[in-house]
Scaffold this active site. Structure first.
Site, PDB file in Angstrom:
ATOM      1  N   HIS A   1       0.670  -1.313  -0.063  1.00  0.00           N
ATOM      2  CA  HIS A   1       0.018  -0.073  -0.044  1.00  0.00           C
ATOM      3  C   HIS A   1       0.994   1.430  -0.129  1.00  0.00           C
ATOM      4  CE1 HIS A   1       0.493  -0.300   4.607  1.00  0.00           C
ATOM      5  NE2 HIS A   1       0.504   1.218   4.204  1.00  0.00           N
TER       6      HIS A   1
ATOM      7  N   ASP B   1       0.023  -7.742   1.584  1.00  0.00           N
ATOM      8  CA  ASP B   1       0.632  -6.349   1.823  1.00  0.00           C
ATOM      9  C   ASP B   1       1.947  -6.209   1.809  1.00  0.00           C
ATOM     10  OD1 ASP B   1       0.396  -3.491   1.802  1.00  0.00           O
ATOM     11  OD2 ASP B   1      -0.051  -3.347   3.967  1.00  0.00           O
TER      12      ASP B   1
ATOM     13  N   SER C   1       4.192   2.711   7.842  1.00  0.00           N
ATOM     14  CA  SER C   1       3.973   1.734   6.884  1.00  0.00           C
ATOM     15  C   SER C   1       5.340   1.121   6.156  1.00  0.00           C
ATOM     16  CB  SER C   1       3.003   2.005   5.899  1.00  0.00           C
ATOM     17  OG  SER C   1       1.714   2.451   6.463  1.00  0.00           O
ATOM     18  N   GLY C   2       5.293  -0.095   6.046  1.00  0.00           N
ATOM     19  CA  GLY C   2       6.214  -0.620   5.286  1.00  0.00           C
ATOM     20  C   GLY C   2       7.809  -1.048   5.771  1.00  0.00           C
TER      21      GLY C   2
END
Length: 253
Positions: free
Chosen positions: A66, A110, A207-208
């Site tokens: 994402h 994801d 995120s990530g």
């Protein structure tokens, strides 16, 4: 891979605010003590956003699917992202490879590989992080950590300039599977915030980034429930090792 893949769920201290994945609370990281960390500057539909990531090969960074965008620039060797440090390496991404079964609605699969336009120069400030063996789970009770440049307060939109971290302890699957919610019986899980001085939880900006257990990247920061309460979800990296290895070999050749 099955349609519903295994993920790590970390149950953190309850929070009253809903925020996308990142770090709130925690502590500052010793400069360059996490040389595998990557800061992603993303251009998406005319907007600038950012994510975390981690260096898994000289020309590959692993992050969340994402975190995709129209253009991504990776900064390696960074500690203070608001300064032009001599240690920083700015590299454009030439290929974005989200998992082919990534689902935007459910956040399943994801995970994404980023191929860099050139190889990173490895040194004391820029290093690779080890990936786990395929399909191997983390033992309950293992102390892990997550780091990033996300918000330090649920009430403020300002992000810190330096990297911050928080520690987590992996719990047993049975404890997590008892958490209310129909989807959790299909996910691996674990984790409790072990910080006694501050209620740290995942929020905007990271995120990530990697969930690190020992010296191994076991998870990728993914998502949290819409009500802002625990658990928080991390993609289980070991599930995707065959895809990661296969994809990097194909693009290297």
């Amino acid at each position: 891979f099955p349609q519903m893949v295994t993920m790590l769920i970390l149950i953190l201290l309850p929070a009253a605010f809903l925020l996308p994945p990142g770090i709130i609370g925690g502590k500052k990281v010793k400069p360059h003590s996490r040389p595998y960390m990557a800061y992603l500057s993303i251009r998406r539909e005319g907007r600038n956003v950012h994510c975390g990531g981690f260096l898994v090969a000289k020309n590959f960074v692993l992050t969340a699917a994402h975190c995709n965008g129209d253009k991504i620039t990776v900064y390696l060797g960074a500690h203070n992202i608001k300064q032009q440090e001599q240690s920083q390496q700015k590299i454009s991404v030439c290929r974005r490879i989200p998992h082919p079964q990534y689902n935007r609605k459910t956040h399943n699969n994801d995970i994404m590989l980023l191929q860099l336009g050139r190889k990173a120069k490895l040194n004391k400030q820029v290093r690779l992080i080890r990936l786990p063996p395929a399909h191997r789970r983390v033992r309950p009770g293992t102390v892990c950590s997550v780091a990033g440049w996300g918000r330090t307060s649920a009430l403020r939109k300002r992000r810190p300039s330096v990297l911050r971290e928080v520690d987590l302890k992996v719990m047993d699957d049975e404890t997590c599977l008892n958490y209310p919610g129909g989807i959790y019986h299909r996910l691996g899980c674990g984790g409790h915030n072990i910080s006694s001085s501050v209620a740290c939880f995942v929020s905007q900006g990271d995120s990530g980034g990697p969930l690190v257990c020992g010296k191994t990247a076991q998870g990728v920061v993914s998502w949290g429930p819409v009500n802002g309460r625990p658990p928080r979800v991390y993609v289980r990296v070991s599930t995707f090792i065959p895809w990661i290895r296969r994809t990097m070999r194909r693009l290297q050749s």
